[in-house]
Scaffold this active site. Sequence first.
Site: not given
Ligand code: GTP
Length: 177
Positions: A20, A55
């Site tokens: 997602k 990320h």
């Molecule tokens: N605090 C913070 N959180 C981040 C940042 N970049 C990404 N995230 C967090 O990383 C999370 C998404 O990454 P994943 O946990 O790898 O993805 P996922 O939702 O488990 O898996 P998918 O379904 O494949 O997207 C989200 O909750 C974002 O809020 C950032 O710069 N700062």
Amino acid sequence: MQDTARPTAHLVLGGARSGKSRHAEALVRAMPGPWIYVATAEARDDEMAERIARHRQERGPQWHTVEAPRALAEAIETAPEGAPVLVDCLTLWLTNVMLADEDVEAACRQLVETVASRRRPLVLVANEVGFGIVPDNALARRFRDHAGLLNQRLAAVVDEVILMVAGLPLTVKGPTQ
Ligand SMILES: Nc1nc2c(ncn2[C@@H]2O[C@H](COP(=O)(O)OP(=O)(O)OP(=O)(O)O)[C@@H](O)[C@H]2O)c(=O)[nH]1
């Protein structure tokens, strides 16, 4: 019918690792930048901190990151007008609101109103958490219910709803529906 005067909004739903976040990022990248990334996650342990750092690196310099673990409606409202905003993810935001013992209904209402009256394109990511068995503790059941109801309310005010299944997007609400 889509309101052509209003910027578009997409809601991307799915389970963990359903693809997602990747799909939501691609939707935003297809719009003119610069792009705003509103992150709701908090780095509570080393594993999460590493994931967040990865990320950020992968997103690159065209993204402006805003950290909004709880003040999400404000983060969306104060983003530059017209700049596409990606919110990842609403389910973590709901977790943070509930753990802080905030008024969940008021926070959800404010968020839904902000999305409905948007002045910039929005792509919202949320987990679809209700497919499993009924959780055996009351807090988890309350969380599951709030998450499902929030998704429904947001789905009603966005233009497109996509359910990610095994990395594949399934459109459950489209611009013409
Ligand atoms: N605090 C913070 N959180 C981040 C940042 N970049 C990404 N995230 C967090 O990383 C999370 C998404 O990454 P994943 O946990 O790898 O993805 P996922 O939702 O488990 O898996 P998918 O379904 O494949 O997207 C989200 O909750 C974002 O809020 C950032 O710069 N700062």
